[in-house]
Design a protein around this motif. Structure first.
Motif, PDB file in Angstrom:
ATOM      1  N   SER A 250       0.855  -1.196   0.000  1.00  0.00           N
ATOM      2  CA  SER A 250       0.000   0.000   0.000  1.00  0.00           C
ATOM      3  C   SER A 250       0.888   1.241   0.000  1.00  0.00           C
ATOM      4  O   SER A 250       2.099   1.150   0.255  1.00  0.00           O
ATOM      5  CB  SER A 250      -0.900   0.016   1.251  1.00  0.00           C
ATOM      6  OG  SER A 250      -0.104   0.224   2.404  1.00  0.00           O
ATOM      7  N   GLY A 251       0.259   2.374  -0.244  1.00  0.00           N
ATOM      8  CA  GLY A 251       1.001   3.631  -0.178  1.00  0.00           C
ATOM      9  C   GLY A 251       1.559   3.870   1.220  1.00  0.00           C
ATOM     10  O   GLY A 251       2.699   4.331   1.386  1.00  0.00           O
ATOM     11  N   HIS A 252       0.743   3.547   2.237  1.00  0.00           N
ATOM     12  CA  HIS A 252       1.211   3.761   3.610  1.00  0.00           C
ATOM     13  C   HIS A 252       2.410   2.880   3.946  1.00  0.00           C
ATOM     14  O   HIS A 252       3.305   3.288   4.695  1.00  0.00           O
ATOM     15  CB  HIS A 252       0.075   3.491   4.593  1.00  0.00           C
ATOM     16  CG  HIS A 252      -0.654   4.748   4.948  1.00  0.00           C
ATOM     17  ND1 HIS A 252      -0.550   5.894   4.192  1.00  0.00           N
ATOM     18  CD2 HIS A 252      -1.480   5.046   5.970  1.00  0.00           C
ATOM     19  CE1 HIS A 252      -1.278   6.840   4.743  1.00  0.00           C
ATOM     20  NE2 HIS A 252      -1.861   6.355   5.821  1.00  0.00           N
TER      21      HIS A 252
ATOM     22  N   TYR B  45      -2.848  14.113   2.494  1.00  0.00           N
ATOM     23  CA  TYR B  45      -3.901  13.122   2.698  1.00  0.00           C
ATOM     24  C   TYR B  45      -4.046  12.878   4.212  1.00  0.00           C
ATOM     25  O   TYR B  45      -3.031  12.746   4.918  1.00  0.00           O
ATOM     26  CB  TYR B  45      -3.491  11.845   1.955  1.00  0.00           C
ATOM     27  CG  TYR B  45      -4.222  10.610   2.368  1.00  0.00           C
ATOM     28  CD1 TYR B  45      -5.608  10.527   2.282  1.00  0.00           C
ATOM     29  CD2 TYR B  45      -3.523   9.501   2.843  1.00  0.00           C
ATOM     30  CE1 TYR B  45      -6.272   9.371   2.673  1.00  0.00           C
ATOM     31  CE2 TYR B  45      -4.182   8.336   3.219  1.00  0.00           C
ATOM     32  CZ  TYR B  45      -5.562   8.294   3.142  1.00  0.00           C
ATOM     33  OH  TYR B  45      -6.212   7.153   3.519  1.00  0.00           O
TER      34      TYR B  45
ATOM     35  N   GLU C 105       3.342  16.570  -0.774  1.00  0.00           N
ATOM     36  CA  GLU C 105       2.599  15.992  -1.898  1.00  0.00           C
ATOM     37  C   GLU C 105       2.725  16.963  -3.064  1.00  0.00           C
ATOM     38  O   GLU C 105       2.555  18.173  -2.882  1.00  0.00           O
ATOM     39  CB  GLU C 105       1.115  15.798  -1.525  1.00  0.00           C
ATOM     40  CG  GLU C 105       0.895  14.664  -0.553  1.00  0.00           C
ATOM     41  CD  GLU C 105      -0.576  14.465  -0.140  1.00  0.00           C
ATOM     42  OE1 GLU C 105      -1.457  15.155  -0.667  1.00  0.00           O
ATOM     43  OE2 GLU C 105      -0.805  13.612   0.740  1.00  0.00           O
TER      44      GLU C 105
ATOM     45  N   ASN D 119      -3.868  16.290  -1.620  1.00  0.00           N
ATOM     46  CA  ASN D 119      -5.177  15.684  -1.422  1.00  0.00           C
ATOM     47  C   ASN D 119      -5.703  16.120  -0.051  1.00  0.00           C
ATOM     48  O   ASN D 119      -4.991  15.954   0.931  1.00  0.00           O
ATOM     49  CB  ASN D 119      -5.016  14.151  -1.443  1.00  0.00           C
ATOM     50  CG  ASN D 119      -6.298  13.396  -1.192  1.00  0.00           C
ATOM     51  OD1 ASN D 119      -7.361  13.979  -1.147  1.00  0.00           O
ATOM     52  ND2 ASN D 119      -6.175  12.091  -1.012  1.00  0.00           N
TER      53      ASN D 119
ATOM     54  N   ASP E 200       5.216  12.771  -2.486  1.00  0.00           N
ATOM     55  CA  ASP E 200       4.102  11.869  -2.775  1.00  0.00           C
ATOM     56  C   ASP E 200       3.454  12.363  -4.075  1.00  0.00           C
ATOM     57  O   ASP E 200       2.878  13.459  -4.120  1.00  0.00           O
ATOM     58  CB  ASP E 200       3.111  11.904  -1.598  1.00  0.00           C
ATOM     59  CG  ASP E 200       1.894  11.000  -1.814  1.00  0.00           C
ATOM     60  OD1 ASP E 200       1.603  10.662  -2.976  1.00  0.00           O
ATOM     61  OD2 ASP E 200       1.234  10.656  -0.816  1.00  0.00           O
TER      62      ASP E 200
ATOM     63  N   THR F  21       1.049  10.741  -5.832  1.00  0.00           N
ATOM     64  CA  THR F  21      -0.155   9.939  -6.068  1.00  0.00           C
ATOM     65  C   THR F  21      -1.192  10.661  -6.916  1.00  0.00           C
ATOM     66  O   THR F  21      -1.760  10.097  -7.846  1.00  0.00           O
ATOM     67  CB  THR F  21      -0.805   9.577  -4.707  1.00  0.00           C
ATOM     68  OG1 THR F  21       0.132   8.823  -3.946  1.00  0.00           O
ATOM     69  CG2 THR F  21      -2.079   8.779  -4.868  1.00  0.00           C
TER      70      THR F  21
ATOM     71  N   SER G 264       0.699   6.017  -3.721  1.00  0.00           N
ATOM     72  CA  SER G 264      -0.323   5.007  -3.517  1.00  0.00           C
ATOM     73  C   SER G 264      -0.718   4.566  -4.925  1.00  0.00           C
ATOM     74  O   SER G 264      -1.376   5.320  -5.652  1.00  0.00           O
ATOM     75  CB  SER G 264      -1.513   5.610  -2.775  1.00  0.00           C
ATOM     76  OG  SER G 264      -2.587   4.697  -2.842  1.00  0.00           O
TER      77      SER G 264
ATOM     78  N   THR H 170      -2.788   2.422  -5.519  1.00  0.00           N
ATOM     79  CA  THR H 170      -4.215   2.183  -5.351  1.00  0.00           C
ATOM     80  C   THR H 170      -5.067   3.176  -6.144  1.00  0.00           C
ATOM     81  O   THR H 170      -6.216   2.885  -6.459  1.00  0.00           O
ATOM     82  CB  THR H 170      -4.532   2.361  -3.835  1.00  0.00           C
ATOM     83  OG1 THR H 170      -3.489   1.761  -3.057  1.00  0.00           O
ATOM     84  CG2 THR H 170      -5.851   1.786  -3.449  1.00  0.00           C
ATOM     85  N   LYS H 171      -4.525   4.361  -6.425  1.00  0.00           N
ATOM     86  CA  LYS H 171      -5.324   5.460  -7.015  1.00  0.00           C
ATOM     87  C   LYS H 171      -5.156   5.485  -8.541  1.00  0.00           C
ATOM     88  O   LYS H 171      -5.361   4.487  -9.178  1.00  0.00           O
ATOM     89  CB  LYS H 171      -4.927   6.791  -6.377  1.00  0.00           C
ATOM     90  CG  LYS H 171      -4.707   6.723  -4.884  1.00  0.00           C
ATOM     91  CD  LYS H 171      -5.971   6.399  -4.123  1.00  0.00           C
ATOM     92  CE  LYS H 171      -5.638   6.150  -2.664  1.00  0.00           C
ATOM     93  NZ  LYS H 171      -6.717   5.542  -1.925  1.00  0.00           N
TER      94      LYS H 171
ATOM     95  N   MET I 262      -4.997  -2.663  -3.978  1.00  0.00           N
ATOM     96  CA  MET I 262      -4.123  -1.838  -3.145  1.00  0.00           C
ATOM     97  C   MET I 262      -2.671  -2.034  -3.589  1.00  0.00           C
ATOM     98  O   MET I 262      -2.291  -3.138  -3.986  1.00  0.00           O
ATOM     99  CB  MET I 262      -4.205  -2.277  -1.677  1.00  0.00           C
ATOM    100  CG  MET I 262      -5.547  -2.157  -1.011  1.00  0.00           C
ATOM    101  SD  MET I 262      -6.143  -0.471  -0.846  1.00  0.00           S
ATOM    102  CE  MET I 262      -4.878   0.254   0.205  1.00  0.00           C
ATOM    103  N   GLY I 263      -1.899  -0.981  -3.487  1.00  0.00           N
ATOM    104  CA  GLY I 263      -0.469  -1.105  -3.778  1.00  0.00           C
ATOM    105  C   GLY I 263       0.222   0.213  -3.499  1.00  0.00           C
ATOM    106  O   GLY I 263      -0.410   1.277  -3.472  1.00  0.00           O
TER     107      GLY I 263
HETATM  108  C1  LIG Z   1      -2.061  11.232  -1.592  1.00  0.00           C
HETATM  109  C2  LIG Z   1      -2.120   9.883  -0.920  1.00  0.00           C
HETATM  110  N1  LIG Z   1      -0.992   9.362  -0.424  1.00  0.00           N
HETATM  111  C3  LIG Z   1      -0.994   8.164   0.210  1.00  0.00           C
HETATM  112  C4  LIG Z   1      -2.164   7.452   0.386  1.00  0.00           C
HETATM  113  C5  LIG Z   1      -2.121   6.134   1.114  1.00  0.00           C
HETATM  114  O1  LIG Z   1      -2.192   5.107   0.201  1.00  0.00           O
HETATM  115  P1  LIG Z   1      -2.805   3.643   0.509  1.00  0.00           P
HETATM  116  O2  LIG Z   1      -4.261   3.842   0.783  1.00  0.00           O
HETATM  117  O3  LIG Z   1      -2.521   2.878  -0.743  1.00  0.00           O
HETATM  118  O4  LIG Z   1      -2.056   3.135   1.691  1.00  0.00           O
HETATM  119  C6  LIG Z   1      -3.354   7.970  -0.126  1.00  0.00           C
HETATM  120  C7  LIG Z   1      -4.622   7.234   0.054  1.00  0.00           C
HETATM  121  O5  LIG Z   1      -5.695   7.765  -0.186  1.00  0.00           O
HETATM  122  C8  LIG Z   1      -3.333   9.219  -0.797  1.00  0.00           C
HETATM  123  O6  LIG Z   1      -4.450   9.771  -1.290  1.00  0.00           O
END
Ligand SMILES: Cc1ncc(COP(=O)(O)O)c(C=O)c1O
Length: 426
Positions: A85-87, A111, A154, A158, A183, A185, A205, A207-208, A217-218
């Motif tokens: 995941s991004g986290h 975020y 970022e 977000n 970031d 994303t 992330s 995931t987006k 997820m990734g």
């Molecule tokens: C800008 C941004 N960074 C990081 C994340 C975290 O990613 P993940 O949900 O894949 O862990 C998100 C999730 O919404 C995000 O919007």
């Protein structure tokens, strides 16, 4: 492929070859936990980092490797590491950089989950975040001290959808010998490549928008190969001998991709947030159409933002693509192809109207995600950002009256029709 292939070509081909055994053209899903060694010496050299190769899917897998090479190529980095995941990617980055008692400077406009991770979870490692304001570059520099290890922003924040002056923040990071982590994303490398503006590490992330279909997820971290991890002596994981690898010094051994290696062989190996091969496959498939999807997302979002701005029930629209937006000059400079698909607006009647509007939408999905092919909507103050204090909510661009849209790639006329029918009921 010719030398220097273009972005569209890289999105489809980077990292991938027809499967040498079967000829399969699409990257196969290598759904296996482990890989057979050629012999005992081969096994020993893999474990000792003297040779690259697959051992065990927690550390590396061939489907994951194609994903990593593709994202590294799209971002212009030297190497990448894909995780669950991004986290998880953020955790591995900071684990490689920080020691107990250290701090880092992060933009306040992030975020909400990152604000929680940095402000709460990281405290248990004795890592401390100091919040800064991207509109006031001095607020980054004035908080740096000898325990500061990095700056985090970022590229396109977000949920506010605001672009950040990456080059100006990079200048501060360089002056103080700190890596800049970006970031990317929300923008994706189709719109903006942070390493070209001075970032040292890029994180996503997946995931987006990168995966883009709301099905997997990734996360990924990309090593820009730009930072000297040995110069200051402040990054011992990279610059000092590692006891678990017979005293190997990772930066001296792996040079400009040492950071990605350290995140894999220390962070991923020991914390274990591996991406599944199936998710890596779905994300790779999504990335093949990233340029097409991203442009349509941006074009649709621009049309929707213009339409909302002219609506009499809408108090304000924050979309950097609008000529009237305070962030428009930064958008033109950093992301001339478009301003992304996620933005916020406020309804004149505030919190209650915002809630009724979200509930009245029919084609938009009310959920906690962005970057799907489908149009999505959420009320950040009561969901993704609900752990934040009122001051943090406002600072993050997620005040009580704010509605966030992630505009999909449906026909724009249908997107606007759905917004219109719900607004008419508010
Ligand atoms: C800008 C941004 N960074 C990081 C994340 C975290 O990613 P993940 O949900 O894949 O862990 C998100 C999730 O919404 C995000 O919007």
């Amino acid at each position: 492929m010719k030398n220097n292939p273009g972005f569209n070509t890289l999105a489809i081909h980077a990292g991938a070859q027809p499967d040498p055994t079967t000829g399969a053209r699409t990257t196969p899903i290598y759904q296996t936990t482990s890989f057979v060694f050629n012999d005992a010496d081969h096994a020993a050299s893999l474990f000792g980092l003297q040779a690259f190769g697959n051992i065990y899917t927690r550390i590396m897998n061939p489907t994951q490797a194609v994903l990593e090479e593709r994202v590294a190529a799209l971002e212009g980095g030297t190497a990448a590491l894909a995780v669950a995941s991004g986290h998880a990617a953020q955790l591995l980055i900071f684990h490689t950089i920080m020691s107990p008692g250290d701090n880092f400077i992060a933009a306040r406009r992030l975020y909400g989950g990152s604000i929680n991770q940095f402000g709460h979870a990281f405290k248990s490692f004795d890592w401390h975040v100091r919040w800064a304001d991207t509109a006031d570059i001095d607020s980054f520099e004035s908080q740096i001290d000898d325990k500061t290890k990095a700056i985090f922003i970022e590229s396109l924040a977000n949920p506010g959808g605001t672009f950040v002056d990456i080059a100006a923040i990079s200048a501060v990071a360089k002056k103080h010998g700190l890596p800049l982590i970006v970031d990317n994303t929300m923008a994706t490398p189709y719109l903006l490549r942070p390493i070209e503006h001075g970032a040292d590490i890029v994180v996503h992330s997946l995931t987006k928008f990168m995966g883009g279909h709301g099905n997997s997820m990734g996360g990924v971290l990309v090593d820009g190969g730009t930072f000297d991890w040995s110069k200051s002596g402040k990054y011992p994981m990279l610059s000092e001998p590692r006891p678990e690898y017979a005293g190997m010094v990772l930066h001296a051994t792996f040079g400009n991709f040492a950071f990605a290696i350290a995140c894999r062989v220390l962070g991923l190996r020991d914390f274990g947030p591996a991406i599944s091969p199936f998710n890596a496959f779905l994300l790779l498939t999504g990335i093949e159409t990233l340029p097409l999807r991203m442009q349509r997302h941006c074009d649709n979002a621009m049309a929707v933002a213009k339409w909302l701005s002219a609506h009499d029930k809408v108090a304000w629209v924050n979309y950097a693509g609008l000529e009237t937006d305070a962030n428009n000059a930064l958008q033109k400079r950093y992301s001339p192809k478009g301003a992304g698909a996620v933005f916020t607006f406020g309804l004149k009647d505030g919190y209650e109207a915002g809630k009724r509007f979200v509930e009245g939408l029919e084609m938009f999905s009310h959920l906690a995600n962005i970057g799907d092919t489908r149009s999505l909507v959420i009320h950040p103050a009561s969901t993704t950002h609900r752990q934040l204090s009122p001051e943090q909510l406002t600072a993050a661009g997620a005040g009580p009256e704010v509605v966030r849209l992630s505009v999909g790639i449906e026909d724009v006329a249908d997107i606007i029709a759905d917004l219109e029918q719900s607004l008419s009921k508010v």
